[in-house]
Design a protein around this motif. Sequence first.
Motif, PDB file in Angstrom:
ATOM      1  N   LEU A 139       4.403  -1.291   0.427  1.00 46.11           N
ATOM      2  CA  LEU A 139       4.325  -0.293   0.914  1.00 46.11           C
ATOM      3  C   LEU A 139       3.791  -0.762   2.553  1.00 46.11           C
ATOM      4  O   LEU A 139       2.970  -2.089   2.738  1.00 46.11           O
ATOM      5  N   SER A 140       3.720   0.157   3.861  1.00 47.30           N
ATOM      6  CA  SER A 140       2.987  -0.209   5.209  1.00 47.30           C
ATOM      7  C   SER A 140       1.980   1.311   5.633  1.00 47.30           C
ATOM      8  O   SER A 140       2.512   1.942   5.432  1.00 47.30           O
ATOM      9  N   VAL A 141       1.393   0.883   5.973  1.00 49.56           N
ATOM     10  CA  VAL A 141       0.609   2.091   7.351  1.00 49.56           C
ATOM     11  C   VAL A 141       0.600   1.778   8.423  1.00 49.56           C
ATOM     12  O   VAL A 141      -0.318  -0.088   8.841  1.00 49.56           O
ATOM     13  N   LEU A 142       1.672   2.594   9.873  1.00 48.82           N
ATOM     14  CA  LEU A 142       1.025   1.974  10.512  1.00 48.82           C
ATOM     15  C   LEU A 142      -0.059   2.693  11.821  1.00 48.82           C
ATOM     16  O   LEU A 142      -0.359   3.483  11.094  1.00 48.82           O
ATOM     17  N   SER A 162       8.547  11.066  -0.905  1.00 51.48           N
ATOM     18  CA  SER A 162       8.277  12.249  -1.726  1.00 51.48           C
ATOM     19  C   SER A 162       7.684  11.392  -3.377  1.00 51.48           C
ATOM     20  O   SER A 162       6.105  12.616  -2.960  1.00 51.48           O
ATOM     21  N   GLU A 163       7.715  11.016  -3.771  1.00 48.52           N
ATOM     22  CA  GLU A 163       6.765   9.892  -4.889  1.00 48.52           C
ATOM     23  C   GLU A 163       5.514   9.449  -4.074  1.00 48.52           C
ATOM     24  O   GLU A 163       4.877   9.165  -5.694  1.00 48.52           O
ATOM     25  N   LEU A 164       6.172   9.108  -3.063  1.00 52.58           N
ATOM     26  CA  LEU A 164       4.594   8.634  -2.627  1.00 52.58           C
ATOM     27  C   LEU A 164       3.096   9.398  -2.271  1.00 52.58           C
ATOM     28  O   LEU A 164       2.178   8.644  -1.307  1.00 52.58           O
ATOM     29  N   ALA A 165       3.342  10.505  -2.236  1.00 47.84           N
ATOM     30  CA  ALA A 165       2.960  12.353  -1.252  1.00 47.84           C
ATOM     31  C   ALA A 165       1.526  12.000  -2.403  1.00 47.84           C
ATOM     32  O   ALA A 165      -0.047  12.177  -1.770  1.00 47.84           O
ATOM     33  N   LEU A 182       0.394  -2.910   1.782  1.00 48.74           N
ATOM     34  CA  LEU A 182      -0.958  -2.609   0.648  1.00 48.74           C
ATOM     35  C   LEU A 182       0.959  -2.949  -0.368  1.00 48.74           C
ATOM     36  O   LEU A 182       2.271  -2.969  -0.451  1.00 48.74           O
ATOM     37  N   PHE A 183       0.208  -2.933  -1.746  1.00 43.41           N
ATOM     38  CA  PHE A 183       0.756  -3.228  -2.904  1.00 43.41           C
ATOM     39  C   PHE A 183       0.511  -1.440  -3.206  1.00 43.41           C
ATOM     40  O   PHE A 183      -0.354  -1.123  -3.562  1.00 43.41           O
ATOM     41  N   LEU A 184       1.441  -0.391  -4.008  1.00 42.58           N
ATOM     42  CA  LEU A 184       1.750   0.081  -5.102  1.00 42.58           C
ATOM     43  C   LEU A 184       1.441   0.092  -7.096  1.00 42.58           C
ATOM     44  O   LEU A 184       2.337  -0.672  -7.264  1.00 42.58           O
TER      45      LEU A 184
END
Length: 385
Positions: free
Chosen positions: A193-196, A228-231, A258-260
């Motif tokens: 994953l990534s978050v800006l 949606s699966e990451l909500a 990130l890693f989930l």
Amino acid sequence: MSANSTLLPGATLGMLGAGQLGRMFALAAARMGYHVHVFSPRVDSPTGQVAHRETVADYNDTAALEAFAKSVDVVTLEFENIPISAIEIVEQFVPVRPSLSVLHVTQNRLREKQFLTDVGIACAPFSEVNSLAELQIAIQAIGLPAVLKTAHSGYDGKGQTAIHAAGDATTVWKAMGHQPAVLEGWIDYQQELSVLVAGSTTGEIATCGPIANDHANHILDVSRFPVSELAAIANEAEEIGRTIAEELNLIGLCCVELFLTRDDKLIVNEIAPRPHNSGHLTIESCATSQFEQQVRAICGLPLGSMASRTPAAMVNLLGELWQNGEPPWLELLAVPHGYLHVYGKTEAQSGRKMGHFTVLGESADAAAQIAIAARAKLSTKKAAT
């Protein structure tokens, strides 16, 4: 320029580095009425092709750096490995955003891991490695499999090697060139994953994500947003990004990778203090793209919303597609709600990012299927000609 002053359209923004990230930043800045002056050693660079002004000089050219700094109102970075010595010269005349303190943390994997640990954010177990003996001790402490990464530099899988057996330590250490390194424990994950995250001169922070990323041969292949699966973990992922920005006193844009994990835990992999490949889809899919947000952040403007307007997916276009000449772009340009970006690089190489293609759709997964199928046709058509 004071720390909290605002730079309005008409100002000149400096960019150190001249790749595709700088190119898309310059295009966003120009649309907003800013001028961009780019500095790099590269002739006919992706950023230089679209910037208002270009200085081609080495990063150790003090006179050129000083002249550049005096010609702009603020400076930002195209990638994080700009030599510190160059930034120290520039910041004598003009603010550099993100700051040297941010780069001090993010340019070195060991300092980055220590920073994350100090602020209470989960990352992979790690150990400093400066010799073969230390590597062997770290393997005993962390266990296998593990990943040995150079402490400095490294991207797209470069500068890192997996270790699966203790007997491989000597070979791996030699292959790494005996460089200072970090051994990281292996993370069993279900999704990357990534978050800006943007931080403004005013202290305002804005986030976007999580973006789902799939890699091929250690290079980002497909990004999807929103998923949606990451909500269920979205708020936690964005809060991690916000905490990092606050603790770094970030002014500018960064990406938190990130890693989930299989048991739905979030583990930070790396921090990139710049726009990110996974965020390119924000140009078409979000109210404010990552590049416009970078402009807003360094200029002290109100940060824009990075909320998704339309689900989207992006696929990278690598140098392999150019093996038999220019790709047959009509295959992509015929896709409804598809957006082609070509970076203007002069030489196509295997694994080199030459462009990307974004598709908007009813869902991010549906858009990804269309984008992947359209890209596949480029190779099929070329093979048939």
